[in-house]
Design an enzyme around this catalytic site. Structure first.
Site, PDB file in Angstrom:
ATOM      1  N   ARG A  36      64.959  17.031  46.770  1.00  0.00           N
ATOM      2  CA  ARG A  36      64.014  17.541  47.382  1.00  0.00           C
ATOM      3  C   ARG A  36      63.696  16.842  49.178  1.00  0.00           C
ATOM      4  O   ARG A  36      62.644  17.314  49.737  1.00  0.00           O
ATOM      5  CB  ARG A  36      62.816  17.773  47.135  1.00  0.00           C
ATOM      6  CG  ARG A  36      62.028  17.604  46.725  1.00  0.00           C
ATOM      7  CD  ARG A  36      61.595  17.977  45.323  1.00  0.00           C
ATOM      8  NE  ARG A  36      59.697  16.902  44.557  1.00  0.00           N
ATOM      9  CZ  ARG A  36      59.236  18.074  44.124  1.00  0.00           C
ATOM     10  NH1 ARG A  36      59.119  18.745  43.571  1.00  0.00           N
ATOM     11  NH2 ARG A  36      58.424  16.748  43.454  1.00  0.00           N
ATOM     12  N   HIS A 454      68.427 -28.825  36.780  1.00  0.00           N
ATOM     13  CA  HIS A 454      66.982 -29.422  37.222  1.00  0.00           C
ATOM     14  C   HIS A 454      67.186 -30.166  38.221  1.00  0.00           C
ATOM     15  O   HIS A 454      67.966 -30.639  38.586  1.00  0.00           O
ATOM     16  CB  HIS A 454      66.676 -31.073  35.549  1.00  0.00           C
ATOM     17  CG  HIS A 454      65.341 -31.812  36.362  1.00  0.00           C
ATOM     18  ND1 HIS A 454      64.137 -31.723  35.928  1.00  0.00           N
ATOM     19  CD2 HIS A 454      65.966 -32.925  37.065  1.00  0.00           C
ATOM     20  CE1 HIS A 454      63.651 -32.570  36.223  1.00  0.00           C
ATOM     21  NE2 HIS A 454      64.355 -33.598  37.151  1.00  0.00           N
TER      22      HIS A 454
END
Length: 475
Positions: A36, A454
């Site tokens: 809608r 890392h």
């Protein structure tokens, strides 16, 4: 009056509805989606996406104010509220166009209008008939299956004055397109929605007060994380009232006065330019014809079973419409699960809600998956708990983000990862790692033996696991 037929009708095009429609099309089902309003639903247009655009602005603005910490110079820092909102709306508009393209690519017919269900004919499918009121009249769609994905809206309490008026009292929708920058802001409710808006407006300079009726903010999160978050928000200048109730709101000509009952039983008055209501949501169940079909509705949400079936033949419901957790990714998963069940895909299993990550995009961010420490103990587990602080992580220090924590909860007997809880920079991006571990039934050994790159923030996930077993390295 036009009449169409299809295998499936999906009512609502949010992240539950449009994903369900796409999966149905992939499985060979002729699919129609009814919407809608704008494609993408609340999430893409008035929720998840535009709020993140606003919060990104707040993050950049905060970083600019701390430019000197990074050896940079930034003078005359300010913001243009209209431009901030315009950017947020542009992001939403781009996403809506993306969904429109996905519908075309997957050959899904879109019908724009308001849907209502009526009892279907006594055929093999027996599914309700969908009547759609469009700008060009009414269309009738007869399908073998119907999925309701109509979403939800902000809950209000009119009796206490907790009802939006579009000017002084806002829901999330009004808060995303402010007409002015409030000098004083009152946020009622401290779940993800309330805290995100509090974080945004506070960062831009609003004097912000948050009221929460239970004894801590972010009540769905682990208590330790909630406590950490409250401390950080207070350091940023927020006023937070827990175990407090807003008894009424009185609107004046320019401000709103809130009468608040505090945890000591006293009454306090807070005056604000604007008020944001973030006290929960309720499903969009009205005007769909559910009562005549015999669909069960419990506290504003449609009742379904583990396969998203409503109990009415051929009718299903997914997403926010069926209740908590009110999360876009939960809705999408339900949409896929529902469609695959309809299509007869083998090997399915019902959704495990403890596998659903939760994210709050405030500053600092909060993310979690699985059981909190308290919930795990309530369920009878003997637990091992690990913690790792952001201040012990090289990447966090380099980013200038040393405030935060990663917490893990394991079953002492089996090593199963029961839950993970995080607060700090980018934890909403990290949580998927623990989510994957949960869905794969990962243990402490799996996480300990994994190799984390890392320098990254993700290393803290490894360290928090190691800490639970007395093996932490970097603290």
């Amino acid at each position: 009056m036009a009449e169409k037929t299809s295998d499936l009708v999906v009512i609502g095009s949010g992240p539950g509805g449009y994903v369900a429609a796409i999966r149905a099309s992939q499985l060979g089902l002729k699919t129609i989606i009814v919407e809608r309003d704008a494609l993408g639903g609340v999430c893409l247009n008035w929720g998840c996406i535009p709020t993140k655009a606003l919060l990104r602005t707040a993050e950049v603005y905060s970083n600019m104010k701390h430019a000197a910490d990074f050896g940079l110079k930034a003078e005359g820092i300010g913001f243009d509220l209209d431009a901030v909102v315009k950017r947020s709306r542009a992001v939403s508009g781009r996403m809506e166009k993306g969904v429109t393209g996905l519908m075309k690519k997957n050959k899904i017919e879109v019908v724009k209008g308001t849907a209502r269900l009526e009892k279907g004919p006594k055929t093999e499918s027996g599914a309700p008939v969908v009547k759609v009121k469009t700008d060009n009249g009414e269309e009738t769609i007869k399908a073998k299956h119907v999925i309701l994905a109509t979403g939800a809206r902000a809950r209000t309490i009119p009796a206490a004055g907790l009802e939006p008026d579009g000017k002084f009292i806002w829901t999330a929708k009004e808060a995303m397109v402010p007409d002015v920058m409030p000098k004083k802001l009152l946020v009622i409710g401290s779940g993800a929605i309330g805290i995100e808006f509090a974080s945004f407006y506070n960062a831009l300079g609003a004097e912000t007060t948050v009221v929460e009726m239970v004894d801590r903010i972010l009540p769905a999160e682990d208590a330790e994380i909630s406590k950490f978050a409250e401390k950080q928000f207070k350091k940023q200048g927020m006023k937070i009232l827990t175990s407090a109730t807003v008894e009424k709101l009185d609107k004046g000509s320019e401000t709103v006065k809130a009468t608040i009952k505090t945890k000591d039983g006293k009454t306090e008055t807070v005056e604000a330019d604007r008020v944001i209501l973030a006290i929960g949501i309720t499903g969009n169940t009205e005007n769909l014809g559910l009562e005549t079909l015999g669909v069960k509705i419990d506290r504003g949400h449609v009742t379904v079973n583990e396969w998203l079936e409503t109990g009415v033949k051929g009718l299903y419901a997914i997403g926010d419409l069926v209740g908590a957790p009110w999360l876009a990714h939960k809705a999408s998963h339900e949409g896929v699960l529902c469609v695959e069940k309809i299509a007869g895909v083998k090997g399915l299993h019902p959704m495990n809600v403890t596998h659903i990550p939760g994210c709050t995009y405030s500053n600092p961010q909060v993310a979690s998956v699985g059981l909190t420490e308290a919930k795990a103990k309530e369920q009878g587990y003997k637990v091992k708990v690990g913690r790792f602080p952001f201040v012990g992580n090289g990447k966090a220090i380099a980013l200038g983000e040393p405030e935060g924590m990663v917490k893990t909860v394991f079953d002492e007997k089996t090593g199963e990862l029961l839950g993970a809880h995080m607060i700090g920079a980018e934890v909403t991006e990290l949580i998927q790692g623990f989510g994957l571990a949960r869905s794969m039934e990962g243990t402490e050994e799996d996480l300990m033996h994994a190799i984390f790159p890392h320098p990254t923030l993700s290393e803290m996930m490894h360290e928090a696991t190691l800490d639970a077993y007395g093996r932490v390295v970097h603290v």
